[in-house]
Scaffold this active site. Structure first.
Site, mmCIF file in Angstrom:
data_model
loop_
_atom_site.group_PDB
_atom_site.id
_atom_site.type_symbol
_atom_site.label_atom_id
_atom_site.label_comp_id
_atom_site.label_asym_id
_atom_site.label_seq_id
_atom_site.Cartn_x
_atom_site.Cartn_y
_atom_site.Cartn_z
ATOM 1 N N SER A 193 28.137 -11.126 22.774
ATOM 2 C CA SER A 193 27.508 -9.972 22.133
ATOM 3 C C SER A 193 28.271 -9.445 20.915
ATOM 4 C CB SER A 193 27.311 -8.832 23.132
ATOM 5 O OG SER A 193 28.544 -8.280 23.513
ATOM 6 N N LYS A 249 31.970 -3.055 22.523
ATOM 7 C CA LYS A 249 30.924 -2.936 21.494
ATOM 8 C C LYS A 249 31.475 -2.129 20.321
ATOM 9 C CE LYS A 249 27.680 -4.483 24.394
ATOM 10 N NZ LYS A 249 27.280 -5.862 24.370
#
Length: 189
Positions: free
Chosen positions: A49, A92
């Site tokens: 990701s 993230k």
């Protein structure tokens, strides 16, 4: 003379010497634990990701001190507890903080109405995710006490577009460096 030499030699197996080694080991382990809990944490990246910034299998250092002295800022790469799976840690990028408005139009991320320049995404489109865990309508105002996080690999990331804003109390630290493998060694801005 031989007997005198033997009397001067110390027995390195004596109980006092052994106790010294045990105390030294305990101090080392205690200091290591303190560093891990309060200062630094290592993470192995299990998913794609954050590619191309952080690759699968990279080992990342996250520091836990800076957010004691400053707020999380857009652009910071943070480690936080997964809102859906307690105990699982995710990594993230913060793209917006409380009070900012997030929108995605024509593959471009907008924060407070201005398009974000994001070279780390490799020009992948930023778009809302079809099926989400929470109901999100854009433009979206990030609530107080939360941040909006997205993976750099926008087409392969379950992030705030999926689970909504993340409570800042669940942020563990700021990822600042890939330390392994050595050919990926990199310090983040």
């Amino acid at each position: 003379m031989d007997a005198g030499r033997h009397a001067e030699q110390k027995d390195y197996r004596s109980p006092g010497r052994l106790l010294g080694w045990v105390v030294l080991l305990a101090v080392f382990l205690g200091f290591s634990y303190f560093l891990r809990v309060s200062v630094l944490q290592s993470y192995v990246i299990p998913s794609g990701s954050m590619e191309e910034t952080i690759m699968i299998g990279d080992r990342v250092w996250a520091e836990k001190l800076s957010y004691q002295f400053r707020d999380i800022e857009p652009g910071d790469i943070v480690t936080f507890e997964d809102p859906e799976i307690p105990g699982r840690i995710l990594v993230k990028r913060c793209v917006a903080v409380a009070g900012q408005t997030v929108d995605m139009r024509n593959g471009i991320l907008y924060v407070d109405g201005a398009p974000r320049v994001e070279p780390y995404t490799g020009n992948e489109p930023s778009a809302p995710i079809g099926r989400t865990a929470v109901d999100i309508a854009y433009p979206y105002l990030v609530p107080e006490g939360t941040i909006w996080l997205m993976g750099d690999h926008r087409t392969n990331s379950q992030d705030s577009r999926y689970f909504g804003p993340v409570d800042t109390s669940t942020v563990f630290g700021r990822a600042f460096m890939i330390y392994w493998p050595l050919d990926h060694l990199h310090v983040f801005d």
